[in-house]
Each structure stands twice: as structure tokens, then as C-alpha cells.
Design an enzyme around this catalytic site. Structure first.
Site, short mmCIF file in Angstrom:
data_model
loop_
_atom_site.label_atom_id
_atom_site.label_comp_id
_atom_site.label_asym_id
_atom_site.label_seq_id
_atom_site.Cartn_x
_atom_site.Cartn_y
_atom_site.Cartn_z
N ASP A 1 0.84 -1.20 0.00
CA ASP A 1 0.00 0.00 0.00
C ASP A 1 0.88 1.25 0.00
O ASP A 1 1.70 1.44 0.91
CB ASP A 1 -0.92 0.01 1.23
CG ASP A 1 -1.85 1.21 1.22
OD1 ASP A 1 -2.84 1.17 0.47
OD2 ASP A 1 -1.57 2.18 1.95
N TYR B 1 3.02 10.09 0.77
CA TYR B 1 3.95 9.47 1.71
C TYR B 1 5.40 9.79 1.38
O TYR B 1 6.29 9.58 2.19
CB TYR B 1 3.77 7.95 1.74
CG TYR B 1 2.40 7.47 2.16
CD1 TYR B 1 1.44 8.32 2.72
CD2 TYR B 1 2.04 6.13 1.99
CE1 TYR B 1 0.19 7.86 3.08
CE2 TYR B 1 0.77 5.66 2.35
CZ TYR B 1 -0.14 6.53 2.89
OH TYR B 1 -1.38 6.07 3.23
N LYS C 1 -2.34 6.19 -4.24
CA LYS C 1 -3.43 7.14 -4.03
C LYS C 1 -3.08 8.50 -4.65
O LYS C 1 -1.95 8.97 -4.53
CB LYS C 1 -3.71 7.32 -2.53
CG LYS C 1 -3.86 6.00 -1.78
CD LYS C 1 -3.96 6.21 -0.30
CE LYS C 1 -3.84 4.89 0.45
NZ LYS C 1 -2.44 4.42 0.51
N HIS D 1 -7.46 9.65 -2.45
CA HIS D 1 -6.99 9.58 -1.06
C HIS D 1 -7.97 10.20 -0.07
O HIS D 1 -8.17 9.69 1.04
CB HIS D 1 -5.62 10.25 -0.95
CG HIS D 1 -4.79 9.75 0.18
ND1 HIS D 1 -3.42 9.80 0.18
CD2 HIS D 1 -5.12 9.16 1.35
CE1 HIS D 1 -2.95 9.28 1.31
NE2 HIS D 1 -3.98 8.90 2.04
#
Length: 305
Positions: A46, A51, A76, A109
């Protein structure tokens, strides 16, 4: 160790245990973690643009001895790419960072948009932008047509938004990734999604931070009864509900443990389900009142679908 799959509403199969990578940003550590996780049996990774670690994940993916079609890679779109004309570039950027030709799952997201120039998760109310959710979704549907993604879904979407969104979709969301754990059980939302054929993925499945699921006395007693860890109990409880889990760890022992679920009794599943605490780790309305509608649909409505 093999992981069971759960079938999505488009026929694809998604491993029910994945590797979470949120806040896994120590240089070099995630690279080794991804390689070790795949070696141990993880096939579901994931990811997310925000990130800021996808290039490191991509480096690791190049070196694993598993064919690409046996991996399930999720990413995402960040909120600054919600304008439909920005979505094609967003997916190209994600694929480039990960070093792959397609995604198995692309998620929206969050259900709100930010101004395109914003490149951080730190924002204020004036950074919000009015982009209808369906404009972004239709651009994501086109990515399926173009074979850049195999499935599309959402993240942090409540039932009220989904009820208004689903009748307008040409391609129904295959997945809704939400925060769910014994202290934030989301029973109504999980039930609704599953009734609609939308697989739920639980992020923060072990709580974390100030949410002390691992120190819960009931969960510890059940762990003792099964000679396992509290984390294994929490994950097994979610899996018993048909929820995909994406725990994060950099430690080999915990990576192994998170794959080894236990079979809880019906009474144990019921008792955990009776935990009355309602604690959420992630809630944007704590900082921005205008986003109260995201997780508090009883108090405010999504302004633009």
C-alpha cells in the site's frame, strides 16, 4: 507464507493482508522492509504519493524475485491533483516513481481537493479547492479504460458521500480504505460498503500513537488464550469481518507475526465487537473545521459531489 485473497467487484483478487507504508520514511529502511516483506510472502503493498517514499519502494520492487503480475500495488492520488485535467499526470508520476507500468488499485486519497500548488499535507482552510468528487472520479475511470490501473477506489469516504456518488459511477469503487480497528469499529460504514460490493481496507488496524489497542485488557487476554500477540488478535478480528488489513512494521519478527493470523471464536469476535471506545487517529477537522463533514456526517454534509 501464502496470504488469502478477497475478490473485488470487477473480478480481480486482492491479498487480504498488505504492507502499510505510511510514515515509513527512514531512508534505506523501507527499501529493505519491502524486499523482506515480499520474501516472507507479502504481495500487497500500500503506497501513496503524499507518503513521499514511492521511489524507495520502486527501487525495492525492481529487486524482488516475484513476477509483477503476482504483486498487488495500491497507490493514491493526492488532493492537489483532483482537477480532472491533472489526473493523467498524477498517475504517470506515481507509475514513474514506483517503476511500474500499471497500478492494481488507484484510490482517491480524500474526498476533498486542495489547490494544485500545494505539495504538503500541512494546509489551512484557504488551501481547499472546490472540485466535484465526480469530476475526479470520471478522470480515474478513464485510467481504467487506458489500462494504467486495474481497479479504482476511494479512501476516507463516509456512507453519505458514497450514497450520492454510486448512482453516478460508470465504474463502481472497488475499495474504500478507512481507519478501522477495535477502538474505531465503523460497523455501519463497513456493513454498507460490503452490501454495495465495495471491499473495505483498514488502515491503522492496530491503532497506534495514543490509541492503545495493543494494551487493551480484553485483547491481551484473548492473545494469551491463543499464544499470540495482541496485534495478531486485532488483525484476525478485522479479517474475520472481511476487512483487508495493511499493518506497517520494519521489524522482521513483526512482519512474520502479522501474516500469522489466528482463528478467533465467535464469542471472542463478539466481545471485541462490544468494545465501546471510539477513538480516531486521523481526523482533519481537528485542524480545519471546514472539513467536519469528512468523518462527522451527522454534523455536516459534503459540499460538492
Amino acid at each position: 507464507m501464502s496470504v488469502k485473497n478477497i475478490k473485488l467487484n470487477n473480478g480481480l483478487e486482492m491479498p487480504e493482508i498488505g504492507l502499510g507504508t505510511w510514515k515509513a520514511d527512514e531512508t534505506g529502511v523501507l527499501y529493505e522492509t519491502v524486499k523482506k516483506a515480499v520474501e516472507l510472502g507479502y504481495r500487497h503493498i500500500d503506497c501513496a504519493k503524499i507518503y513521499k517514499n514511492q521511489p524507495e519502494i520502486g527501487r525495492a520492487l525492481k529487486e524482488v524475485n516475484v513476477p509483477r503480475d503476482q504483486l498487488f500495488i495500491v497507490s493514491k492520488i493526492f488532493q492537489n491533483k483532483h482537477r480532472p485535467e491533472l489526473v493523467p499526470g498524477a498517475i504517470d508520476d506515481i507509475l514513474s516513481e514506483l517503476g511500474i507500468e500499471y497500478l492494481d488499485m488507484l484510490l482517491m486519497h480524500w474526498p476533498y481537493a486542495l489547490k494544485p500548488e500545494l505539495e504538503t499535507a500541512d494546509f489551512v482552510a484557504s488551501d481547499l479547492e472546490s472540485v466535484p468528487i465526480m469530476d475526479t472520479w470520471r478522470a480515474m475511470e478513464q485510467l481504467v479504460d487506458q489500462d494504467k490501473v486495474r481497479a479504482i477506489g476511494v479512501s476516507n469516504f463516509n456512507q453519505s458521500i458514497l450514497e450520492k456518488m454510486l448512482p453516478q459511477c460508470r465504474i463502481k469503487p472497488a475499495n474504500n480504505q478507512i481507519e478501522v480497528h477495535p477502538y474505531n469499529q465503523e460497523k455501519a460504514l463497513v456493513k454498507y460498503c460490503q452490501q454495495q460490493g465495495i471491499v473495505v481496507t483498514g488502515y491503522c488496524p492496530l491503532g497506534g500513537g495514543s490509541i492503545s489497542v495493543m494494551n487493551d485488557e480484553l485483547i491481551k487476554r484473548i492473545a494469551d488464550a491463543h499464544s499470540c500477540t495482541p496485534a495478531q488478535v486485532a488483525l484476525s478480528w478485522l479479517l474475520a469481518r472481511g476487512i483487508v488489513v495493511i499493518p506497517k512494521s520494519n521489524h522482521e519478527v513483526r512482519l512474520k507475526q502479522n501474516l500469522r493470523t489466528v482463528t478467533l471464536t465467535s464469542d471472542e469476535i463478539r466481545m471485541i465487537g462490544c468494545i465501546k471506545k471510539c477513538e480516531r487517529k486521523v481526523d482533519p477537522s481537528r485542524d480545519i473545521e471546514e472539513l467536519k463533514w469528512v468523518f462527522h456526517e451527522d454534523q455536516a454534509e459534503c459540499p460538492l459531489i
